[in-house]
Enzyme design. Structure first.
Site: not given
Ligand SMILES: *[C@@H]1O[C@H](CO)[C@@H](O)[C@H](O)[C@H]1NC(C)=O
Ligand SMILES: *[C@@H]1O[C@H](CO)[C@@H](O)[C@H](O)[C@H]1NC(C)=O
Length: 385
Positions: A243, A326
């Site tokens: 996206d 992350e």
């Protein structure tokens, strides 16, 4: 071999041959020519052997001629490298390959007719083209895209595919959070002509049942890492969600990654931006709207890792911890510290990746197949996930 690349190689070798014929009359080998002795990519001042500046005209060559040839070779190597989707380091190796080939030619032709025959030139083109091909095969850019079945899935992947179709030498790993691949996605991937893998990696049941934020995309990304460990030896990989919006310039930047590179991501967190903070070309910290005690407060779209660097860290993986994916993954790459981050996008001064989001759509209502039998609606409905 792509026609554009082949033309580039032919032009390049042509330039080299002109160069070679010019210098043959001075009885020196190509590697003895001062203009070629410095790193063609570094752009250092062209000093000859023993620090003699090339413009001292040591070998009786005109300054203008040497400067021109040097510029031409640098330009041609760069054009060929980019057209084949290769990082700047490969440019140096490609240049070496060309010089080797030219030296072989020079030695082979000494004492013979000074005009080159067609055969050795063709051999040179073939071997340099083969070298460029080999470098391209060995240094792909792996794009790992986690995805899942939803009404927006096919349009998002279509947009992303169109971005990647503008990128050279890319290998797309599309991994669905599902037990079986979505047929519409398979069809799309086939149509793109991209080099791809279509894999599935469902989220483990224990995380699915949990209330609150779920570690979405983790099992997909770890499956991508598993594929890379089994099938890749060099190149660079990047976690790119379906996206986001990517400037194609980003992919050329990513190719230079030696360990871990980073760059700004726009539309991310309440600051509208997530990025390393850079002062005088040096990393001094992170700017992100959600620090949360993270060592690496960065967005998934804001970093890339070298395949070799990953392979040297057999335990590195992404944790099933919402919000800390992350950070957890980058910490699992230890030994690795923020001071080692390679700062891309002009010292992190350009936004080349955007954390865009699509409006969620309700699943579509069923079609009355009796009422609309034998109409286009039957076929159309099959394309709506
Ligand atoms: C590596 O690639 C092969 C061939 O495409 C594939 O069959 C295999 O599953 C891959 N390995 C992993 C661990 O994904
Ligand atoms: C980054 O900044 C440093 C220091 O100002 C500079 O030397 C370097 O050339 C810059 N790099 C890029 C790619 O702009």
């Amino acid at each position: 071999m792509k026609p554009a690349l082949k033309m580039g190689m032919i032009a390049l070798v042509g330039i080299c041959l002109v160069f070679y014929q010019y210098h043959l009359s001075f009885g020196i080998r190509v590697d003895q020519i001062p203009a070629l002795k410095f790193d063609l990519n570094a752009g250092q001042p062209p000093d000859g052997p023993d620090g003699i500046p090339v413009n001292s005209d040591t070998y009786g060559c005109s300054i203008a001629h040497q400067k021109l040839t040097e510029e031409m070779i640098r330009y041609a190597v760069d054009a060929v490298r980019k057209s084949n989707g290769l990082g700047p380091e490969i440019g140096v190796q490609l240049t070496e390959e060309i010089l080797n080939q030219l030296n072989k030619l020079t030695i082979g032709n000494r004492g013979k007719d000074r005009l080159l025959s067609q055969t050795p030139a063709q051999t040179t083109i073939n071997s340099v083209v083969a070298a460029a091909d080999k470098f391209a095969d060995e240094n792909p850019l792996y794009v790992i895209t986690p995805t899942y079945r939803r009404p927006e899935q096919v349009p998002e992947l279509t947009r992303m595919a169109h971005t990647l179709m503008l990128v050279k030498n890319v290998h797309w790993l599309v991994i669905e959070d599902a037990h079986t691949p979505t047929q519409q996605v398979t069809d799309l991937l086939q149509r793109t002509g991209l080099k791809y893998e279509h894999l599935v990696a469902p989220m483990p049941e224990q995380y699915k049942k949990k209330n609150g934020a779920k570690p979405r995309g983790v099992s997909n990304r770890n499956r991508g890492l598993q594929w890379i460990r089994a099938n890749a030896t060099s190149g660079v990989f990047y976690f790119a969600d379906d996206d986001n919006t990517y400037d194609i310039k980003l992919f050329d930047e990513i190719r230079t990654t030696r360990k871990v590179s980073m760059w700004p991501v726009g539309l991310c967190t309440k600051f509208g931006l997530s990025t390393p903070i850079v002062k005088n070309g040096k990393f001094i910290g992170f700017y992100d709207g959600w620090m949360a005690g993270r060592k690496f407060p960065v967005d998934m779209a804001g970093f890339a890792v070298s395949v070799k660097f990953l392979l040297e860290r057999p335990k590195a993986s992404m944790p099933f911890r919402p919000g800390y994916e992350e950070d957890g993954f980058l910490k699992s790459l230890a030994p690795f510290n923020p001071s080692e981050i390679e700062l891309l996008a002009d010292n992190c001064s350009q936004v080349l990746a955007w954390h865009t989001q699509t409006k969620k759509n309700e699943p579509s209502a069923a079609l009355d197949k009796e009422k609309y039998a034998s109409t286009n609606l039957i076929k159309l409905k099959q394309q709506i996930v």
